[in-house]
Scaffold this motif. Structure first.
Motif: not given
Length: 132
Positions: A52-65
């Motif tokens: 779950a922690v890894g999923g959150g970190a991966v999601g940030a790659l899409l969300v930040t822009p």
């Protein structure tokens, strides 16, 4: 900015936020599920939380822009299509659109780690405890 009830100003940034939220949740659930599924059939609490922690970190790659565009759109009042072009023109693609990526990854890792990792583990532990 002065207070107004004009819809064009009141809802500025909602389009970018809608794109961000829907894509963020889909990616976080998919990435967390994929990371939890690796390994053997028996899933440990550590694997659940780490996935779950890894999923959150991966999601940030899409969300930040999306978040960068949303904030700049609210501040500058430019359109959904014009805002990212202005950001890239002023700061470059990576420096402009991914500003704050580290902190966003930390924030999303904690949030998704608790939502999709810690909560299910705590719930399953509570169900196995004998009732008195």
């Amino acid at each position: 900015l002065p207070f107004t009830l004009r819809p064009s100003l009141l809802f500025r940034g909602c389009g970018a936020n809608l794109l961000k939220e829907t894509s963020e949740m889909a990616l976080q659930f998919a990435a967390a599920g994929r990371m939890k599924a690796g390994g053997d059939a028996s899933s440990s609490a550590a694997r659940e939380i780490a996935g779950a922690v890894g999923g959150g970190a991966v999601g940030a790659l899409l969300v930040t822009p999306f978040e960068c565009v949303m904030v700049q759109q609210q501040l500058l009042g430019t359109s959904l299509l014009q805002t990212p072009l202005d950001i890239v023109r002023r700061h470059g693609a990576l420096d402009g659109l991914y500003r704050g990526l580290g902190l966003a990854a930390l924030r999303d890792s904690i949030y998704v780690g608790c939502m999709l990792g810690l909560t299910p583990v705590a719930r399953s532990r509570g169900e196995t405890r004998p009732r008195t």
